[in-house]
Each structure stands twice: as structure tokens, then as C-alpha cells.
Design a protein around this motif. Sequence first.
Motif, PDB file in Angstrom:
ATOM      1  N   ASP A  91       4.506  -9.814  12.649  1.00  0.00           N
ATOM      2  CA  ASP A  91       5.028  -8.440  12.586  1.00  0.00           C
ATOM      3  C   ASP A  91       5.360  -8.050  11.142  1.00  0.00           C
ATOM      4  OD1 ASP A  91       4.795  -8.158  15.292  1.00  0.00           O
ATOM      5  OD2 ASP A  91       6.901  -8.600  15.730  1.00  0.00           O
ATOM      6  N   GLN A  92       6.010  -8.964  10.421  1.00  0.00           N
ATOM      7  CA  GLN A  92       6.377  -8.684   9.039  1.00  0.00           C
ATOM      8  C   GLN A  92       5.141  -8.568   8.157  1.00  0.00           C
ATOM      9  OE1 GLN A  92       9.192 -11.431   7.394  1.00  0.00           O
ATOM     10  NE2 GLN A  92       9.169 -10.497   5.358  1.00  0.00           N
ATOM     11  N   PHE A  93       4.180  -9.485   8.374  1.00  0.00           N
ATOM     12  CA  PHE A  93       2.932  -9.459   7.615  1.00  0.00           C
ATOM     13  C   PHE A  93       2.199  -8.132   7.828  1.00  0.00           C
ATOM     14  CE2 PHE A  93      -1.676  -9.993   7.625  1.00  0.00           C
ATOM     15  CZ  PHE A  93      -1.911 -10.525   6.368  1.00  0.00           C
ATOM     16  N   THR A  94       2.110  -7.700   9.083  1.00  0.00           N
ATOM     17  CA  THR A  94       1.419  -6.446   9.408  1.00  0.00           C
ATOM     18  C   THR A  94       2.145  -5.251   8.795  1.00  0.00           C
ATOM     19  OG1 THR A  94       0.666  -7.390  11.507  1.00  0.00           O
ATOM     20  CG2 THR A  94       0.575  -4.991  11.283  1.00  0.00           C
ATOM     21  N   ARG A  95       3.478  -5.262   8.903  1.00  0.00           N
ATOM     22  CA  ARG A  95       4.263  -4.146   8.385  1.00  0.00           C
ATOM     23  C   ARG A  95       4.110  -4.014   6.873  1.00  0.00           C
ATOM     24  NH1 ARG A  95       8.262  -5.248  11.064  1.00  0.00           N
ATOM     25  NH2 ARG A  95       9.375  -6.608   9.615  1.00  0.00           N
ATOM     26  N   GLU A  96       4.229  -5.113   6.149  1.00  0.00           N
ATOM     27  CA  GLU A  96       4.100  -5.073   4.690  1.00  0.00           C
ATOM     28  C   GLU A  96       2.685  -4.683   4.261  1.00  0.00           C
ATOM     29  OE1 GLU A  96       5.387  -8.727   2.989  1.00  0.00           O
ATOM     30  OE2 GLU A  96       7.421  -8.596   3.807  1.00  0.00           O
ATOM     31  N   GLY A  97       1.696  -5.218   4.963  1.00  0.00           N
ATOM     32  CA  GLY A  97       0.313  -4.876   4.621  1.00  0.00           C
ATOM     33  C   GLY A  97       0.009  -3.416   4.843  1.00  0.00           C
ATOM     34  N   MET A  98       0.519  -2.853   5.948  1.00  0.00           N
ATOM     35  CA  MET A  98       0.266  -1.440   6.242  1.00  0.00           C
ATOM     36  C   MET A  98       0.956  -0.514   5.237  1.00  0.00           C
ATOM     37  SD  MET A  98      -1.891  -1.314   8.622  1.00  0.00           S
ATOM     38  CE  MET A  98      -1.824   0.461   8.878  1.00  0.00           C
ATOM     39  N   VAL A  99       2.139  -0.913   4.778  1.00  0.00           N
ATOM     40  CA  VAL A  99       2.840  -0.108   3.762  1.00  0.00           C
ATOM     41  C   VAL A  99       2.018  -0.044   2.476  1.00  0.00           C
ATOM     42  CG1 VAL A  99       4.837  -0.061   2.218  1.00  0.00           C
ATOM     43  CG2 VAL A  99       5.156  -0.444   4.664  1.00  0.00           C
ATOM     44  N   ILE A 100       1.495  -1.190   2.063  1.00  0.00           N
ATOM     45  CA  ILE A 100       0.684  -1.239   0.839  1.00  0.00           C
ATOM     46  C   ILE A 100      -0.576  -0.392   0.998  1.00  0.00           C
ATOM     47  CG2 ILE A 100      -0.690  -2.733  -0.660  1.00  0.00           C
ATOM     48  CD1 ILE A 100       1.336  -4.985  -0.014  1.00  0.00           C
ATOM     49  N   ILE A 101      -1.266  -0.551   2.130  1.00  0.00           N
ATOM     50  CA  ILE A 101      -2.508   0.202   2.369  1.00  0.00           C
ATOM     51  C   ILE A 101      -2.221   1.703   2.457  1.00  0.00           C
ATOM     52  CG2 ILE A 101      -4.340   0.616   4.058  1.00  0.00           C
ATOM     53  CD1 ILE A 101      -4.185  -2.401   4.714  1.00  0.00           C
ATOM     54  N   LYS A 102      -1.119   2.063   3.094  1.00  0.00           N
ATOM     55  CA  LYS A 102      -0.763   3.481   3.199  1.00  0.00           C
ATOM     56  C   LYS A 102      -0.527   4.085   1.816  1.00  0.00           C
ATOM     57  CE  LYS A 102       2.529   6.628   5.395  1.00  0.00           C
ATOM     58  NZ  LYS A 102       3.743   6.730   6.259  1.00  0.00           N
ATOM     59  N   ASN A 103       0.155   3.344   0.952  1.00  0.00           N
ATOM     60  CA  ASN A 103       0.398   3.832  -0.406  1.00  0.00           C
ATOM     61  C   ASN A 103      -0.899   3.992  -1.187  1.00  0.00           C
ATOM     62  OD1 ASN A 103       3.172   3.963  -0.036  1.00  0.00           O
ATOM     63  ND2 ASN A 103       3.539   1.900  -0.817  1.00  0.00           N
ATOM     64  N   MET A 104      -1.829   3.056  -1.002  1.00  0.00           N
ATOM     65  CA  MET A 104      -3.124   3.157  -1.679  1.00  0.00           C
ATOM     66  C   MET A 104      -3.910   4.361  -1.166  1.00  0.00           C
ATOM     67  SD  MET A 104      -4.161  -0.899  -1.741  1.00  0.00           S
ATOM     68  CE  MET A 104      -5.705  -0.671  -2.622  1.00  0.00           C
ATOM     69  N   SER A 105      -3.852   4.582   0.142  1.00  0.00           N
ATOM     70  CA  SER A 105      -4.526   5.734   0.732  1.00  0.00           C
ATOM     71  C   SER A 105      -3.917   7.037   0.233  1.00  0.00           C
ATOM     72  CB  SER A 105      -4.440   5.662   2.258  1.00  0.00           C
ATOM     73  OG  SER A 105      -5.060   6.784   2.850  1.00  0.00           O
ATOM     74  N   GLN A 106      -2.584   7.052   0.087  1.00  0.00           N
ATOM     75  CA  GLN A 106      -1.905   8.253  -0.400  1.00  0.00           C
ATOM     76  C   GLN A 106      -2.307   8.561  -1.835  1.00  0.00           C
ATOM     77  OE1 GLN A 106       0.032  10.308   1.474  1.00  0.00           O
ATOM     78  NE2 GLN A 106      -0.093  11.647  -0.332  1.00  0.00           N
ATOM     79  N   THR A 107      -2.540   7.505  -2.617  1.00  0.00           N
ATOM     80  CA  THR A 107      -2.997   7.700  -3.994  1.00  0.00           C
ATOM     81  C   THR A 107      -4.315   8.465  -4.019  1.00  0.00           C
ATOM     82  OG1 THR A 107      -1.918   5.680  -4.765  1.00  0.00           O
ATOM     83  CG2 THR A 107      -3.727   6.531  -6.111  1.00  0.00           C
ATOM     84  N   ILE A 108      -5.251   8.068  -3.151  1.00  0.00           N
ATOM     85  CA  ILE A 108      -6.539   8.762  -3.085  1.00  0.00           C
ATOM     86  C   ILE A 108      -6.342  10.218  -2.672  1.00  0.00           C
ATOM     87  CG2 ILE A 108      -8.738   8.898  -1.855  1.00  0.00           C
ATOM     88  CD1 ILE A 108      -8.778   5.914  -1.696  1.00  0.00           C
ATOM     89  N   ASN A 109      -5.504  10.456  -1.659  1.00  0.00           N
ATOM     90  CA  ASN A 109      -5.258  11.825  -1.202  1.00  0.00           C
ATOM     91  C   ASN A 109      -4.660  12.690  -2.299  1.00  0.00           C
ATOM     92  OD1 ASN A 109      -6.226  11.257   1.355  1.00  0.00           O
ATOM     93  ND2 ASN A 109      -4.214  10.707   2.168  1.00  0.00           N
ATOM     94  N   ASP A 110      -3.729  12.114  -3.067  1.00  0.00           N
ATOM     95  CA  ASP A 110      -3.105  12.859  -4.162  1.00  0.00           C
ATOM     96  C   ASP A 110      -4.149  13.257  -5.197  1.00  0.00           C
ATOM     97  OD1 ASP A 110      -0.670  12.592  -2.961  1.00  0.00           O
ATOM     98  OD2 ASP A 110      -0.002  10.917  -4.206  1.00  0.00           O
TER      99      ASP A 110
END
Length: 283
Positions: A91-110
Motif C-alpha cells: 500500500d505504501q509503495f503504491t501510494r508513494e509511486g502514484m504521488v511521484i507519477i502524478k507530479n510528473m504528469s502534472q508537469t507535462i500538463n503545466d
Amino acid sequence: MKLSENEKYYRDLAEKYENLSRILEKQLQEEIIKNKEKDQILIQHSRLAAMGEMVANISHQWRQPLNNLTLLLQDVREALEFGEIDDHYIDQFTREGMVIIKNMSQTINDFRRFYKPNKEKSAFSVGDSIVEALSIFSISLKKHGIQVEFKFGGQQIAYGYPNEYGLVVLNILSNARDAFVANTINNRKLIIKLSESEKFVSAEFIDNAGGIEPSLLQKIFDPYFTTKPQGTGFGLYMTKMIVENMSGMVSVENTSNGAKFSLSVPKAATLIEKEFTATLANK
């Protein structure tokens, strides 16, 4: 009724004048079309150059998240060896990984939103547009040791194309960075000031990068003109085109130890009222 010699002469002269006017009008229209096509080509070239800058900035923004993902994945092997993998770990691994990926995706959107051209004019905050451009370019500025001083209060609202204005700011920031690097300046500083008059919102970008050769000041906004070995000569030309397309003005001058670029765009209330009046007059 027979025409006199003078009447015939003036009639022939009038016909020649009309023919010449038609020829000149046709040539003028052809030149206008050619210039528009040339401007479109220059705009396309500038956007390609901007996309290259965008890719470079995204790579800088992604370097740290990618490193975090690498560490996260490496930890899985160690956790497996020590028998630490359980539901809580997953659960922790998935949560941390998704936060990182979401931030990277947000960078592209910005970045995509920033580079997407506006089709219609709108009211926008000049200060907010500058802050957004600085956030996108911050990694590059920090990499080259450039300290930015920008404080603004209130909302200086302009009327035009906000994304294009942001692209103009990005061009100015890129130009300042290149000037610092080319002149090997220490204690690098860029000061940004906002002001407003009755009709315009103005932004000044003042650096201490050594200034511009006086003989080149009049050419700095010309297409294809560049002093950089790998330069395209599109950035500042596009800056001028975009600002003037918003009924604004751009200028540059040398200061005691650098250069000062000034961008002036119409205040929202002023230009909206002007365009509304013009629309009513055409009805």
C-alpha cells in the motif's frame, strides 16, 4: 460629341492612372499575402525552438522524480530479501509511486497548457503570467546561478493572449540566461518590476549581464538576427510580434551594468472599452 485634345489627354491620363492603381493594389495584396506566409513560417520556427526549450525544461523537472522512482523500485528487492513485503508495504509503495507519477504528469500538463496558443483575447494577470513562466524556467535559472527578484502587489490586469504573453516572458528569461552564460558574469541577478499607467501595464526585466553592444540595439528584434552561435534569431522577433499583436510595445536599452527589456500591454478595462466602441461603430 468630339472631345478636345485636352479632354482626350486627361481621359487617357486618368485611364493610365486607374490601370496603374489596379496594378499597384494587386502587387500590394500579393506582398501582404507573402508577408503573412513568411510570418507564419517564422512563428512555426519559433514554436519549434520553444518546444525544444520545453523538452529541456521537462527533463530538468523530471530528473528528481525519476531518481525517487529508481530508489523506490530498488527498495523492493531489498524488502523481498528481508521478508518485509506485506499488505502495508504494498500500500505504501503504491501510494508513494502514484504521488511521484502524478507530479510528473502534472508537469507535462503545466507545460502543455503554457505553450498552447490562445485563440481569443481575455483579461489576465500580468504578475501571475510572469510567476508561471518563472516556475517553468526556475530549474534553468538555478542551474546557472541566476537570482531572480520579483515582488508584485495587487492585480495588474491586462487584455490579450495570456499564454502568448507567458511565452514572451520565457523568451526574455532565456535571453537573460544566455547573456549571463556568454559573458561569464558572477553574482548574477535579474530584477523584474511591474508598473501601470492609465492605459498600459508594464513589466521591466533588468539584468546585470553586461548589456548589449550599442550598435546592435536597433537590430535586436529583427528576424533572423542573433549574436548567439547556435541562435535562430526568432525569439526576440516573436516577442515583438506577439506584444504588438496585443496592441502593446516592447523595447530594450542598456543600463549601467546590463540590459533592460520593457513590455507594455494594454490594461483590460482600456482595451475592452475600445474594442466594444469599435464594434458598435461598425454595426
